[in-house]
Write an enzyme that holds these catalytic residues in place. Structure first.
Site, PDB file in Angstrom:
ATOM      1  CD  GLU A  83      -2.984  -0.860   2.456  1.00  0.00           C
ATOM      2  OE1 GLU A  83      -3.662   0.410   2.501  1.00  0.00           O
ATOM      3  OE2 GLU A  83      -3.155  -1.400   3.326  1.00  0.00           O
ATOM      4  CB  CYS A 117      -3.491   6.089  28.400  1.00  0.00           C
ATOM      5  SG  CYS A 117      -2.014   6.288  29.239  1.00  0.00           S
ATOM      6  CG  HIS A 136      -0.614   3.448  25.080  1.00  0.00           C
ATOM      7  ND1 HIS A 136      -0.261   4.352  24.040  1.00  0.00           N
ATOM      8  CD2 HIS A 136      -0.984   3.780  26.060  1.00  0.00           C
ATOM      9  CE1 HIS A 136      -0.842   5.598  24.571  1.00  0.00           C
ATOM     10  NE2 HIS A 136      -1.135   5.417  25.809  1.00  0.00           N
ATOM     11  CG  HIS A 161       2.857   5.853  28.604  1.00  0.00           C
ATOM     12  ND1 HIS A 161       3.189   7.111  28.235  1.00  0.00           N
ATOM     13  CD2 HIS A 161       1.880   5.307  28.189  1.00  0.00           C
ATOM     14  CE1 HIS A 161       2.316   7.680  27.710  1.00  0.00           C
ATOM     15  NE2 HIS A 161       1.147   6.640  27.767  1.00  0.00           N
TER      16      HIS A 161
END
Length: 696
Positions: free
Chosen positions: A199, A613, A631, A635
């Site tokens: 793509e 979050c 995620h 952090h």
């Protein structure tokens, strides 16, 4: 849920069993969705996969119920307030609409399957999938008619299509053909955006002007060029922005194109009846929540329910929904930025075989290393991703003291992380590298605390040598506020250099730091002189560095003063007692383990309301297991880096504090030069020049 619906789903339980595989993909429009749901339900019932899907479904149901309760509590005044906020925001978004660009999204048709068919024509016309009984990467259009699609377990696909042919993946082959397609893309947009092997987004605004051609003609020309170059077909979508261009490329698949004019009315007409699931970024969970809580099914519905969106979702989520409802998307070409991460993973049949897992890890490390070297990157934070046989996702990370990119270094660190988790039955292993630095020669201005210890002695030796010239080298010493360095080929060692990596120096460069017997520092080519750092600092020199007796204590010896400075870790070429690179990494792992523990024990504090979050406001429901893990790991990596940065700062402050203390107590102070007797045989050179100037 109505009573009639409940009784119907009790008789046909698969109706409530929503999986990603039942969502229509190109070539699946005529598929009997209920039949697919029933087969998937019956085939997977009782399996670990089924249990994992049920947990996700239960969360979605709870989430929907909670949001319905929130929605019911809204008063007419609340709704009026939120409607005003929504109307204002819609006006702002509309004012920012940009119709000046022409974007083209090109998507190869069933890419992996098409490549395999191109090289093996006997597969043409037969239902075929690339992958294995464990997982399918893609399926051709013949297989999609049966409901077979990408990311589906092979055993389920075989139930849907008993005659399905499996072909093993060959990513080197796919990368080769992908590169051929990109050569064509570059002719139309040198800065095209490749989002995957099959793509890409192209800004064809300028090429349309240059050639005097319409967007439709350019799309047709590009597709023809791809076919001539590769023998493969592709589909294209043209629109004023990237979001709509991607939607358009899926309309006339395979081997077709769709053009959406740069006209607001045409866009609003097109978007009004578009199902929200067609929008990139709205997945299975979001679709169910929007539909079952607010009755939103189309993009137009999102504009009509804008007040409730503001009441129930975050500002960023609502902005996205409203932008989609208005048919707005990205139009500017993104600036070239350093990648934040590169990853590679493999899915396979669940196994506990350690040797097989190690081999899989080695293959992944090799792929990751090749990808990093191709982009000229090296990284410091390595993350290991594991998916167990029960579909539990785990991530483990380590923050390193130096940047790495070789497959050997990556595998070495990855094995340490993996071995700490075994024994374990796994079905997926992945590696991700982050915190990048561009490959290239070491920055001569990058310093370390180690270099300070070495160069301080070097400076003192140089000072001793220069006294015969009547000069005091400490004038240029960092101890007195300025910088002096000793050049060693392409490395410059400064007196206070808190970032220099001695591990990167070659043996011949280390040899040049040795001291001669005349109390001066001279280059040396004798490798034997550098067997040990402490022999470098000879006792014949005016000042020397003492042996390190403890891993956390460095003694700085001056002429007649002794200063002790405690530092967290000082490594001499990676070999100081108790301070190897491995031990530093262990400390990093220890911090990581503590952080992971805090994340797992305080998971509810990290994810407010179970899905938001608390650190950045991103919304990810627990059903997004992998996304939430990644995620949290993002952090975590930030915390690792911050912790290390603070540690380095503390070390440097300790050393600087010791230096200032030494200066105030007379250590390292410039000594006043004694006046020379007038009747001596020799006069200082500075006196000589003074007299010479007077005579002139």
């Amino acid at each position: 849920m109505q009573t009639g619906e409940t009784s119907e789903q009790g008789a046909r339980p698969w109706l409530s069993y929503h999986t990603v595989y039942t969502n229509a993909k190109a070539g699946m429009d005529g598929v009997d969705k209920e039949k697919v749901q029933r087969i998937i339900y019956e085939t997977s019932k009782g399996s670990k996969y089924f249990e994992n899907e049920e947990r996700k479904e239960e969360f979605i149901r709870q989430k929907i119920e909670n949001m319905r309760i929130q929605c019911a509590k809204l008063t007419a005044m609340d709704i009026s307030h939120y409607q005003g906020v929504a109307d204002k925001r819609i006006s702002e978004l509309e004012a920012a609409r940009d119709l000046s660009k022409i974007w083209l999204h090109v998507d190869m048709d069933a890419f992996y399957a098409a490549v395999e068919t191109l090289e093996n024509p006997s597969l043409k016309g037969k239902p075929m999938a690339v992958g294995s009984m464990s997982m399918i990467s893609t399926a051709n259009y013949e297989a999609r008619k049966f409901g077979v699609r990408a990311a589906m377990p092979g055993f389920i696909a075989r139930k849907l299509c008993p005659d399905l042919i499996f072909v093993h993946t060959n990513f080197k082959k796919y990368a080769y053909y992908s590169e051929l397609t990109r050569k064509v893309f570059q002719k139309y947009d040198p800065n095209f955006m490749a989002t995957s092997l099959d793509e890409a987004y192209l800004d064809i605004t300028e090429v349309c002007k240059e050639k005097g051609s319409s967007s439709e003609e350019i799309a047709e020309e590009l597709r023809k060029g791809v076919y001539e170059e590769t023998g493969l077909t592709c589909s294209a979508g043209v629109a004023p922005n990237r979001l709509l261009a991607k939607v358009c490329s899926d309309i006339n698949k395979p081997n077709g194109q769709f053009i959406l004019p740069n006209d607001r009315m045409a866009i609003m007409t097109f978007i009004s009846s578009l199902p929200i699931r067609k929008i990139g970024g709205i997945g299975k969970v979001t679709e169910h929540i929007l539909r079952n809580v607010l009755g939103i099914n189309t993009c137009e519905d999102m504009l009509q329910k804008s007040a409730f969106l503001f009441a129930l979702f975050s500002r960023s989520s609502t902005d996205f929904f409203l932008s989609a409802g208005l048919g707005l998307g990205g139009t500017d070409s993104p600036q070239v930025k350093l990648r934040k991460s590169i990853s590679s993973e493999r899915t396979f049949s669940a196994t506990e075989d350690k040797e097989l897992l190690y081999q899989k890890l080695a293959d992944i490390a090799e792929t990751l290393s090749n990808d990093m070297q191709q982009e000229g990157l090296r990284g410091r934070t390595l993350t290991l991703k594991l998916k167990t046989a029960t579909y539990e996702v785990r991530t483990r990370a380590v923050s390193l003291q130096k940047y790495i990119c070789s497959s050997e270094d990556i595998l070495d660190q990855a094995l340490k992380l993996l071995k700490s988790e075994l024994p374990l039955s796994l079905r997926l292993i992945g590696l991700r590298m982050s915190h990048f630095d561009k490959l290239g020669p070491a920055d001569p201005m990058q310093k370390t605390l180690t270099s300070f210890v070495i160069s301080r002695n070097t400076c003192e030796k140089a000072t001793s040598c220069s006294r015969s010239l009547g000069a005091d080298a400490s004038d240029n010493c960092t101890m007195c506020g300025t910088e002096t360095g000793l050049s060693t080929d392409d490395h410059e060692i400064h007196l206070l250099d808190p970032g220099y990596d001695y591990n990167s120096m070659e043996p011949y460069q280390l040899n040049q730091l040795s001291c001669s017997d005349d109390e001066g520092c001279t280059p040396s080519n004798d490798a034997g002189e550098m067997k040990n750092l402490h022999t470098l600092m000879s006792s014949k020199c005016p000042s020397k560095l003492s042996q390190i007796n403890t891993p956390d204590l460095v003694e700085f010896h001056d002429t007649d003063k002794l200063q002790k400075v405690e530092v967290e870790s000082v490594a001499f070429f990676g070999k100081s007692k108790g301070n190897s690179v491995d031990q530093r990494n262990k400390r990093g792992n220890l911090f990581y383990d503590k952080t992971v523990l805090s994340f797992s024990q305080e998971g509810q504090t990290l994810w407010v309301d179970g899905y938001k979050c608390s650190l950045c406001g991103v919304e990810l429901p627990p059903s997004f297991v992998e996304e939430r893990q990644e995620h949290s790991d993002y952090h975590l990596a930030e915390m690792l880096q911050k912790e290390e940065s603070e540690s380095n700062s503390r070390d440097l402050m300790l050393v600087n504090g010791s230096i200032q203390k030494a200066k105030s107590s007379g250590v390292g102070k410039r000594k006043k030069q004694k006046s020379h007797p007038k009747d001596g045989k020799h006069i200082p050179i500075d006196v000589f020049f003074d007299r010479r100037n007077q005579n002139m």
